[in-house]
Enzyme design. Structure first.
Site, PDB file in Angstrom:
ATOM      1  N   HIS A  66      -7.348  -5.351  -1.720  1.00 24.77           N
ATOM      2  CA  HIS A  66      -6.172  -4.535  -1.415  1.00 24.77           C
ATOM      3  C   HIS A  66      -5.182  -5.173  -0.441  1.00 24.77           C
ATOM      4  O   HIS A  66      -3.992  -5.217  -0.705  1.00 24.77           O
ATOM      5  CB  HIS A  66      -6.634  -3.178  -0.865  1.00 24.77           C
TER       6      HIS A  66
ATOM      7  N   SER B 185       0.821  -1.198   0.000  1.00 27.92           N
ATOM      8  CA  SER B 185       0.000   0.000   0.000  1.00 27.92           C
ATOM      9  C   SER B 185       0.868   1.267   0.000  1.00 27.92           C
ATOM     10  O   SER B 185       1.812   1.353  -0.767  1.00 27.92           O
ATOM     11  CB  SER B 185      -0.973  -0.046   1.188  1.00 27.92           C
TER      12      SER B 185
ATOM     13  N   ASP C 134      -8.366  -4.519  -6.625  1.00 27.46           N
ATOM     14  CA  ASP C 134      -8.015  -3.571  -5.557  1.00 27.46           C
ATOM     15  C   ASP C 134      -8.829  -2.295  -5.754  1.00 27.46           C
ATOM     16  O   ASP C 134      -8.785  -1.682  -6.822  1.00 27.46           O
ATOM     17  CB  ASP C 134      -6.514  -3.267  -5.641  1.00 27.46           C
TER      18      ASP C 134
END
Length: 415
Positions: free
Chosen positions: A360, A232, A326
């Protein structure tokens, strides 16, 4: 069903590592009768996670989740670890919280009569993070804050800096489990931890440089270079470290952006401003959650270039992992763009792996899927995308790839 003969077994043992498969079997059932299996855990924040599946005993009165298909519940079909990966939180928008890796995660399992709901047998399993003899050393070295994991044995071992997400604090499960595979791993905090700033105005790459230097100097760490793993927001930090700092040989970016985001990033006299989001691209789901997948623009266009990390400067190997579903941002776009930039500059030392229907938070194997959560940069709850089963399979595949990648490029094997 006479309860005295009914046994719920967890094989090979009730104690296992969090990333390892176990086998759940129920014996002594009435043949062909329905039986419900339930799993439950309570995380470090007190949130309850549960899963259940409906099975039918075979002619010998057994349910073996390795062979018997689930007919309903949290998942269907033959899913050996379904009772673990399908665990879902009672509180919405919650990710499993595991702060203290010195204690295992305990999962309680029950077999119930599928017709009456009566509990027939129960057992619990402990899913650990630390192998025997591993050292866990809390660090306060100069500015560095984090925890160092050193595997047992003589070493020296390849070293890895583990960077987590934008939420701040420190997350240790991935670091400790990686260390159990024979790496020295520094779980590095960068804000909201101990005396680090709670709400930094910018991020300083020299802090990360200090951490790299520290890890490379540890006697347990085998050189010459170390690895970085990120997910991330920290992906851009990992790319910046690889582009500007010496001594990094292998970098893993999971669902990352190839430009700096959220906070300005400083290195000496260079400043990377955050890529400015396009607010009109934020959508909302039917249930009112923000979908920010398309909020970030193309970092190679116009003024956005100021935020783009110059990865063509890097000399390390890259592994880009991207989930196609995602919804935190368009990870596959950023990963393929990063690969394209490297290719354009004549670099071949990268690989891109993509996962359809994964969301994600690609984490360690059997970590329950997190479909939505509070996003500190957005200030509200956002959707993270993905489907539980596909997401779980992606986590399993990526975990093997990450270990193989680091072993290959950090000198455990001849490259």
């Amino acid at each position: 069903m006479a309860q005295s003969q009914i046994r719920l077994k967890i094989l090979p043992s009730v104690r296992s590592f969090f990333d390892k498969m176990v086998r759940v079997k129920v014996e002594g059932l009435t043949p062909h009768k329905p039986v419900e299996l339930r799993s439950k855990l309570v995380d470090d924040k007190g949130v309850i996670f549960k899963a259940s599946a409906l099975y039918k005993a075979d002619e010998s009165g057994q349910v073996d989740v390795f062979h018997t298909p689930s007919l309903g519940g949290s998942y269907t079909g033959v899913e050996p670890m379904g009772l673990f990966w399908a665990l879902a939180p009672d509180a919405p928008h919650t990710k499993l919280m595991k702060k203290d890796v010195l204690s295992p995660t305990r999962v309680a399992l029950e077999a119930l009569n599928g017709e009456t709901g009566e509990v027939l047998a129960s057992e619990s399993t402990e899913r650990g993070y630390m192998i025997e003899g591993m050292k866990r050393i809390p660090l306060q070295e100069g500015r560095i804050r984090g925890v160092l994991f050193i595997p047992p044995g003589n070493g020296p071992f390849p070293g890895i800096v583990d960077l987590y997400t934008f939420g701040g604090g420190l997350t240790e499960p991935r670091s400790s489990l990686l260390a159990s595979k024979g790496f020295v791993v520094l779980a590095l905090a960068y804000f909201r931890y101990q005396d680090l700033p709670k709400n930094p105005k910018n991020l300083d790459l020299e802090y990360f440089e200090e951490a790299v230097t520290y890890l490379r100097k540890r006697p347990e760490v085998k050189g010459p270079g170390i690895g970085v793993i990120s997910i991330s927001h920290s992906g851009a930090l990992a790319l910046s470290m690889s582009s500007f700092l010496s001594g990094i040989s292998a970098t893993v970016c999971i669902n990352a952006c190839n430009a700096n985001t959220v906070l300005p990033l400083h290195y000496k006299d260079i400043v990377f401003p955050p890529l400015p989001p396009v607010m009109e691209n934020v959508k909302f789901t039917e249930s009112g959650l923000a979908d920010i997948r398309d909020a970030l623009p193309d970092p190679t266009k116009g003024k956005n270039r100021a935020s783009l990390i110059p990865i063509e400067r890097a000399t390390c190997h890259f592994l880009f992992a991207a989930s196609e579903d995602d919804h935190n941002w368009n990870s596959t776009f950023f990963a393929s763009q990063a690969a394209e930039i490297l290719k354009k500059h004549g670099k071949k030392s990268y690989e891109v792996v993509t996962y359809p229907k994964a969301g994600h938070f690609l984490d360690v194997p059997y970590m329950p899927y997190c479909s939505s959560g509070f996003h500190p940069a957005v200030g509200s709850v956002v959707v993270f995308g993905g489907e539980p089963k596909a997401h779980s399979e992606a986590q399993l595949d990526l975990w093997e790839r990450v270990q193989e990648f680091f072993k290959t490029h950090l000198g455990n094997k001849s490259t």
